[in-house]
Scaffold this motif. Sequence first.
Motif, short mmCIF file in Angstrom:
data_model
loop_
_atom_site.label_atom_id
_atom_site.label_comp_id
_atom_site.label_asym_id
_atom_site.label_seq_id
_atom_site.Cartn_x
_atom_site.Cartn_y
_atom_site.Cartn_z
N SER A 74 9.34 -5.48 -8.24
CA SER A 74 10.75 -5.10 -8.14
C SER A 74 11.60 -6.35 -8.03
N ALA A 109 13.98 0.58 -3.39
CA ALA A 109 13.87 1.75 -2.52
C ALA A 109 12.78 2.71 -2.98
N ASP A 110 12.44 2.65 -4.27
CA ASP A 110 11.44 3.58 -4.81
C ASP A 110 10.01 3.09 -4.61
N VAL A 111 9.82 1.78 -4.50
CA VAL A 111 8.44 1.27 -4.54
C VAL A 111 8.06 0.37 -3.36
N CYS A 112 9.01 -0.03 -2.53
CA CYS A 112 8.72 -1.01 -1.47
C CYS A 112 8.82 -0.42 -0.08
N CYS A 138 4.93 -3.68 -1.94
CA CYS A 138 5.48 -2.77 -2.95
C CYS A 138 4.35 -2.24 -3.84
N SER A 139 4.53 -1.03 -4.35
CA SER A 139 3.53 -0.48 -5.25
C SER A 139 3.66 -1.05 -6.66
N GLU A 140 4.85 -1.54 -7.00
CA GLU A 140 5.11 -2.13 -8.30
C GLU A 140 6.04 -3.33 -8.12
N ALA A 181 10.87 -1.93 -10.85
CA ALA A 181 11.36 -0.69 -10.24
C ALA A 181 12.40 -0.97 -9.17
N PRO A 182 13.25 0.02 -8.86
CA PRO A 182 14.18 -0.13 -7.73
C PRO A 182 13.41 -0.32 -6.43
#
Length: 255
Positions: free
Chosen positions: A228, A77-80, A224-226, A74-75
């Motif tokens: 990256s 900015a979206d997950v971290c 991070c949630s995923e 993932a990008p």
Amino acid sequence: MAKTSKSSVRSDRQKVIDDIRRKQKSAEKRQGTIIVVICVAIAAAIIVAAAWKPVWTWVHQKGNSTKPLTEIGAPAADVCSDITRKKANGNQQHEPTGTQINYPDSPPAFGPHWNEPGQAPVPIHQRFYTEDNRPELEELVHNLEHGYTILWYDDTAANSPSMLADVKSIAARLDASDTNNRYSFKAVPWTKDDGDPFPDGKHIALTAWTVDSAGDQYGEWQYCSEPSGEAVQDFMAKFPYTNAPEPIGGYQPGA
């Protein structure tokens, strides 16, 4: 009116009893068949589930094979979350190999560690580890001291075919040169036996042990949630192995 003989009554009663027994046996047989079918179905489901995870992980990883590092996962900015830091200690604080060290952070970014005389940190050549072959925490902290970035993935990520594939793909992309210090990186699992879980909703952690221009040492974290690849690239650019307390990165035996 003729009387019914006792033998006739007993015969009729026996027929009823025999009929009941036949029905019971038939019901028991059907029940046994149902149980067998259910057991077979459960066993088949277990086999399919066990096979599905590695197959889907492989398929997802194959899909990443031509992507640049920044497009894996993932990008950022979206997950971290933002990078956090803490004053570090433990540089050159060596404990006897085998001594269990309790690290206050999940996962550690610095601290006392093992350093058996004449041994290097865990060799650079292997980038990805599972729970079955991961080095001990005390060895990995030694790698942090020498400039490694470590990506830690928790049980949720380990059990997700897509997240695990992304972690493997990131590690593979950083395996471009076995002994290139710029790629001093390892991806390792973080388990419930290691310490507290990551912050809520986070399943990936990046850590580094750094020294600033004033000589102060810090532990650096990003959660991070995923996975990256973009976050990994940015983190390693911000904290290259040369910023470590002992920046020898991919130290080789005899060096």
